[in-house]
Scaffold this motif. Structure first.
Motif, PDB file in Angstrom:
ATOM      1  N   ARG A  47       0.842  -1.204   0.000  1.00  0.00           N
ATOM      2  CA  ARG A  47       0.000   0.000   0.000  1.00  0.00           C
ATOM      3  C   ARG A  47       0.877   1.253   0.000  1.00  0.00           C
ATOM      4  N   ILE A  48       1.949   1.207   0.784  1.00  0.00           N
ATOM      5  CA  ILE A  48       2.885   2.331   0.815  1.00  0.00           C
ATOM      6  C   ILE A  48       3.554   2.493  -0.540  1.00  0.00           C
ATOM      7  N   ASP A  49       3.974   1.376  -1.120  1.00  0.00           N
ATOM      8  CA  ASP A  49       4.641   1.419  -2.426  1.00  0.00           C
ATOM      9  C   ASP A  49       3.753   2.057  -3.483  1.00  0.00           C
ATOM     10  N   LEU A  54       6.788   4.048  -5.625  1.00  0.00           N
ATOM     11  CA  LEU A  54       8.170   3.583  -5.525  1.00  0.00           C
ATOM     12  C   LEU A  54       8.508   2.518  -6.555  1.00  0.00           C
ATOM     13  N   ASP A  55       7.502   1.782  -7.018  1.00  0.00           N
ATOM     14  CA  ASP A  55       7.701   0.675  -7.961  1.00  0.00           C
ATOM     15  C   ASP A  55       8.640  -0.373  -7.388  1.00  0.00           C
ATOM     16  N   GLU A  56       8.479  -0.659  -6.084  1.00  0.00           N
ATOM     17  CA  GLU A  56       9.258  -1.688  -5.415  1.00  0.00           C
ATOM     18  C   GLU A  56       8.320  -2.604  -4.638  1.00  0.00           C
ATOM     19  N   ARG A 156      13.213   9.276  -2.986  1.00  0.00           N
ATOM     20  CA  ARG A 156      13.696   9.535  -4.339  1.00  0.00           C
ATOM     21  C   ARG A 156      13.619  11.025  -4.667  1.00  0.00           C
ATOM     22  N   ASP A 157      14.650  11.500  -5.364  1.00  0.00           N
ATOM     23  CA  ASP A 157      14.642  12.884  -5.834  1.00  0.00           C
ATOM     24  C   ASP A 157      13.550  13.069  -6.892  1.00  0.00           C
ATOM     25  N   PRO A 158      13.060  14.291  -7.087  1.00  0.00           N
ATOM     26  CA  PRO A 158      12.081  14.535  -8.161  1.00  0.00           C
ATOM     27  C   PRO A 158      12.656  14.121  -9.511  1.00  0.00           C
TER      28      PRO A 158
END
Length: 355
Positions: A47-49, A54-56, A156-158
């Motif tokens: 759910r967090i992904d 994040l695609d993880e 993650r950076d933009p």
């Protein structure tokens, strides 16, 4: 795991203690994780992904291995927050048993909060608990005069070209929380990918070394090569045999697609450890060359062998992460092998000195 969000005050400071509170959201309980939580934890992480893009995605076998890794005491080193029957937040502390190259104890703080339960103070209280538990572990393992450093993912950076006022994604919304607690960005990591269609990857010819996939007989020799290769790397500390054995035999490990370069005496000079964390993509998890063997093209040779084997096995692409400030020129090597930069992630840390 992913980053924290911002548990109401009064969270317990020991994972071994179960506490119950009644809040506006219902009955909230805090207790350690158990192996029986694998399905619920996997669902929470996914759910967090999805929310953080994040695609993880997480898979239950990987989470089970993670919760049973050597050195992790679920009763004392984890904290789960539940509202009713639902797991809504979690924290985990991993304190290294060895010092890093700078003589510090590395304390990795990991956690996450369900997207529908954010902005309620859960993440802040989980960080409070994590820092307290990390201090306890450092004192138990290294003594009260040890120098320690807390580390957490800053997400993650933009993406390149994103608008300056675009909502933060990729877990980066944790950064203001970390900044308020005294964390600063310590390192950047490049996520790189390479498509495996087209011409086979050419590798250099090597002299004085044989290239092949490792077997169980080379497990310890490869670990020793890894310790030598990473002794001068930022933040690195020796990997214990027990944890290396877990990585080596993980259900995601792809030993047949990993590669080693062996000298005549059986010493592993260079290596690639590969895994399959997502279907169709080969993850190059570790790459290293012993310092005395650098400059011979061995790293390029073992990576090229792994890429060719992955293409022949039907993988569509390969992916890896690399220290953006590596002193060994790793990023130039990956550029030359056809990898392209996809994302940049930040590691944040807070030195805490002696306890």
């Amino acid at each position: 795991m992913t980053s924290y969000d911002t548990l109401p005050t009064g969270a317990t400071t020991s994972g071994a203690t179960t506490s119950v509170a009644v809040t506006s959201g219902g009955i909230t309980t805090r207790s350690p994780l158990t192996v029986e939580d694998v399905p619920a934890l996997t669902a929470l992480l996914n759910r967090i992904d999805a929310a953080d893009r994040l695609d993880e995605p997480a898979a239950e076998p990987s989470i089970r291995e993670w919760l049973t890794m050597p050195g992790l005491d679920l009763e004392r080193d984890t904290l789960a927050v539940r509202r009713g029957e639902d797991l809504v937040a979690v924290a985990l502390v991993d304190v290294h048993t060895s010092l890093d190259r700078d003589g510090r104890v590395r304390c990795q703080l990991m956690g996450g909060v369900d997207p529908s339960h954010r902005r309620q103070g859960l993440g802040t209280a989980l960080l409070d608990w994590s820092e307290t538990r990390a201090r306890e572990l450092v004192g138990e393992r290294h003594g009260t005069d040890a120098m320690a450093v807390f580390r957490a993912s800053g997400g993650r950076d933009p993406r390149e070209g994103a608008a300056a006022d675009a909502p933060q994604a990729g877990g980066a919304d944790i950064r203001p929380v970390l900044a308020r607690r005294g964390y600063t960005r310590a390192r950047s990591w490049l996520s790189m990918v390479r498509e495996l269609s087209g011409e086979p990857v050419a590798g250099p010819s090597v002299v004085g070394a044989a290239l092949r996939a490792p077997t169980d007989a080379e497990r310890e020799a490869t670990r020793l090569a890894h310790l030598a290769a990473f002794a001068d790397h930022w933040g690195s500390a020796p990997v214990p045999r027990e944890r290396w054995a877990l990585w080596w035999s993980s259900h995601t490990s792809r030993r047949e697609l990993s590669s080693i370069a062996l000298d005549a005496e059986g010493t592993v000079l260079a290596y690639v450890i590969a895994s399959e964390d997502r279907p169709g993509a080969l993850h190059i998890a570790l790459v290293g060359t012993r310092p005395e063997a650098r400059g011979r093209g061995l790293a390029r040779a073992v990576i090229a062998r792994t890429l060719r084997a992955a293409a022949e096995a039907g993988y569509a692409r390969a992916e890896l992460e690399v220290d953006g400030e590596s002193l060994t020129g790793a990023t130039r090597l990956y550029d030359a092998l056809g990898f392209v930069r996809e994302s940049v992630f930040g590691t944040y840390e807070k030195p805490v000195g002696t306890l």
